[in-house]
Write a protein that holds these residues in place. Sequence first.
Motif, short mmCIF file in Angstrom:
data_model
loop_
_atom_site.label_atom_id
_atom_site.label_comp_id
_atom_site.label_asym_id
_atom_site.label_seq_id
_atom_site.Cartn_x
_atom_site.Cartn_y
_atom_site.Cartn_z
N THR A 125 -5.39 7.26 -9.54
CA THR A 125 -4.49 6.12 -9.47
C THR A 125 -4.39 5.71 -8.00
OG1 THR A 125 -3.25 6.92 -11.38
CG2 THR A 125 -2.18 5.28 -9.99
N ASN A 132 -3.14 3.54 -4.62
CA ASN A 132 -2.06 2.79 -4.00
C ASN A 132 -2.58 1.37 -3.82
OD1 ASN A 132 -0.26 5.00 -3.71
ND2 ASN A 132 -1.43 5.69 -1.93
N ASP A 133 -1.71 0.46 -3.49
CA ASP A 133 -2.16 -0.91 -3.27
C ASP A 133 -3.14 -0.95 -2.10
OD1 ASP A 133 -2.33 -3.56 -3.85
OD2 ASP A 133 -0.34 -4.09 -3.13
N SER A 176 -2.86 -5.57 -5.79
CA SER A 176 -1.73 -5.91 -6.67
C SER A 176 -1.70 -7.41 -6.99
CB SER A 176 -0.40 -5.49 -6.04
OG SER A 176 -0.22 -6.11 -4.78
#
Length: 173
Positions: free
Chosen positions: A42, A44-45, A59
Amino acid sequence: MFTKLKLSAILLSLLFTLGCQEDLAPSNDQLESTQATREGETLNDITFTLSDGTSSQLSEQLATHDAVVFYFTMWCPICEGHMSYIRQQIKPHYENVAFIFVDYVSGNISSTLDSQQSRGYTDFLVISDFDNALETYFDGTMATTVIVDKNFIVRLNSTFKTGSDISNTLDQL
């Protein structure tokens, strides 16, 4: 003398062939990849710079798309063949997926824009990875393809092969 020269050349060739210590017999065994993968992670931006000099974030792309496909290009004929295939054979079937090319070789924004325009890819977003941040993070080299889903999970991080890996991954989302 000619025979000795011929014999020496044959022996030298044999030495090089046997000295490589490789199994030269063809095989159907799958090749091991040395490419690091982030599949299943997963993220992070991520912020990146586009060829027009503006910044965007993962995002932002995922706010309006179900997934993002990053394709790492060095604008060579092989990459252009893959990019053309993505444009003609894959993208039309996935209207809610962002397809973004990552230029990791040009070194600056203006060179990325020049490459994008001269090769006719103005209908795609192109990232100028001038600091090699994405290349390093995804172990991106020529034809690396990364798919990130709406939940920021990396679903694919591999080298482009036939395009079916992209379609199969997107079909599972």
